[in-house]
Motif scaffolding. Structure first.
Motif, PDB file in Angstrom:
ATOM      1  N   UNK A  18       3.578   5.946 -12.153  1.00 23.56           N
ATOM      2  CA  UNK A  18       3.958   7.069 -11.240  1.00 23.56           C
ATOM      3  C   UNK A  18       5.230   6.579 -10.509  1.00 23.56           C
ATOM      4  N   UNK A  19       5.452   5.328 -10.353  1.00 24.16           N
ATOM      5  CA  UNK A  19       6.790   4.976  -9.698  1.00 24.16           C
ATOM      6  C   UNK A  19       7.936   5.155 -10.639  1.00 24.16           C
ATOM      7  N   UNK A  20       7.703   5.070 -11.877  1.00 20.34           N
ATOM      8  CA  UNK A  20       8.627   5.284 -12.982  1.00 20.34           C
ATOM      9  C   UNK A  20       9.038   6.978 -12.815  1.00 20.34           C
TER      10      UNK A  20
ATOM     11  N   UNK B 127      11.183  11.895 -20.616  1.00 22.97           N
ATOM     12  CA  UNK B 127      10.207  10.815 -19.936  1.00 22.97           C
ATOM     13  C   UNK B 127       8.942  10.301 -20.827  1.00 22.97           C
ATOM     14  N   UNK B 128       8.370  11.431 -21.346  1.00 21.59           N
ATOM     15  CA  UNK B 128       7.093  11.265 -22.231  1.00 21.59           C
ATOM     16  C   UNK B 128       7.576  10.336 -23.467  1.00 21.59           C
TER      17      UNK B 128
ATOM     18  N   UNK C 187       6.649  -9.945 -12.509  1.00 19.22           N
ATOM     19  CA  UNK C 187       6.932  -9.451 -11.194  1.00 19.22           C
ATOM     20  C   UNK C 187       6.234  -7.774 -10.915  1.00 19.22           C
ATOM     21  N   UNK C 188       5.395  -7.716  -9.659  1.00 14.51           N
ATOM     22  CA  UNK C 188       5.226  -6.412  -9.373  1.00 14.51           C
ATOM     23  C   UNK C 188       6.362  -5.436  -8.857  1.00 14.51           C
ATOM     24  N   UNK C 189       6.922  -4.517  -9.759  1.00 17.59           N
ATOM     25  CA  UNK C 189       7.968  -3.781  -9.643  1.00 17.59           C
ATOM     26  C   UNK C 189       7.878  -2.396  -8.773  1.00 17.59           C
ATOM     27  N   UNK C 190       6.625  -2.543  -8.427  1.00 19.79           N
ATOM     28  CA  UNK C 190       6.429  -1.180  -7.686  1.00 19.79           C
ATOM     29  C   UNK C 190       6.668  -1.257  -6.099  1.00 19.79           C
TER      30      UNK C 190
END
Ligand SMILES: [Zn+2]
Length: 199
Positions: free
Chosen positions: A99-101, A149-150, A176-179
């Motif tokens: 989702x973030x991406x 993206x897919x 590391x949490x990148x969100x």
């Protein structure tokens, strides 16, 4: 941010390839075509470019952003570093949800001149899409098409995901949490680098 904060040179395959393209080298022209069509540049070419860069700029520490992305790249990097009698201190794995991406890709802008990347949600760029470094025009990257993206996510799962266990075995990996926002992520990265520098 890392270069400014720690004076460590940072590069990415994308930055090296854009430079080759701008210099009009045969390699630059060939890879520009591949990138335009949403394809990935071969491991062989990426490895060669990184090795050249490392010889020129890697004498006093370096950071690679988005490299290695595949096991063959990681294995080549290990032998390159062995030849240069050095080793990786740290591999930072930014964990980012799908989702973030999606959100980031939809809002990403890049300078057509120098390659600086930012997001359209950064307020200061909202009304004036001009690069803060060179006054170039900020545009949507054409490889940012959500259609690509897919394919990229699939590539990630099959080719990049295995690197996590590769580097875990070398005890170099830190997750590391990148969100989160840039500042939170950067402060975690800084702490890891500082801990290494202190040794
Ligand atoms: Zn620029």
């Amino acid at each position: 941010m890392i270069t400014r904060h720690f004076s460590i040179p940072v590069t990415s395959p994308g930055a090296i390839l854009r430079r080759e393209r701008d210099l009009g080298t045969p390699l630059g022209q060939e890879t520009a075509e591949v990138l335009r069509s949403g394809g990935l540049v071969s491991d062989k070419i990426i490895i060669q470019l990184i090795e050249d860069w490392l010889r020129l700029h890697g004498g006093h520490g370096f950071v690679f952003d988005g490299f290695p992305r595949t096991l063959p790249q990681a294995e080549s990097l290990n032998s390159m570093l062995a030849r240069l009698r050095t080793a990786l201190d740290l591999v930072i794995w930014l964990e980012v949800s799908e989702e973030t991406v999606r959100d980031r890709i939809a809002g990403r802008l890049q300078c057509g001149e120098c390659g600086f990347t930012t997001s359209s949600s950064s307020a200061q760029f909202a009304n004036r899409p001009v690069c803060p470094y060179c006054d170039g025009r900020l545009e949507r990257r054409n490889d940012d098409d959500l259609g690509v993206l897919q394919t990229r996510l699939q590539e990630f799962r099959t080719k990049t995901e295995p690197l996590a266990s590769f580097y875990e075995k070398m005890s170099a990996l830190r997750r590391i949490d990148g969100n989160r926002d840039r500042e939170a992520v950067f402060s975690d990265i800084s702490r890891l680098i500082e801990a290494k520098n202190a040794k």
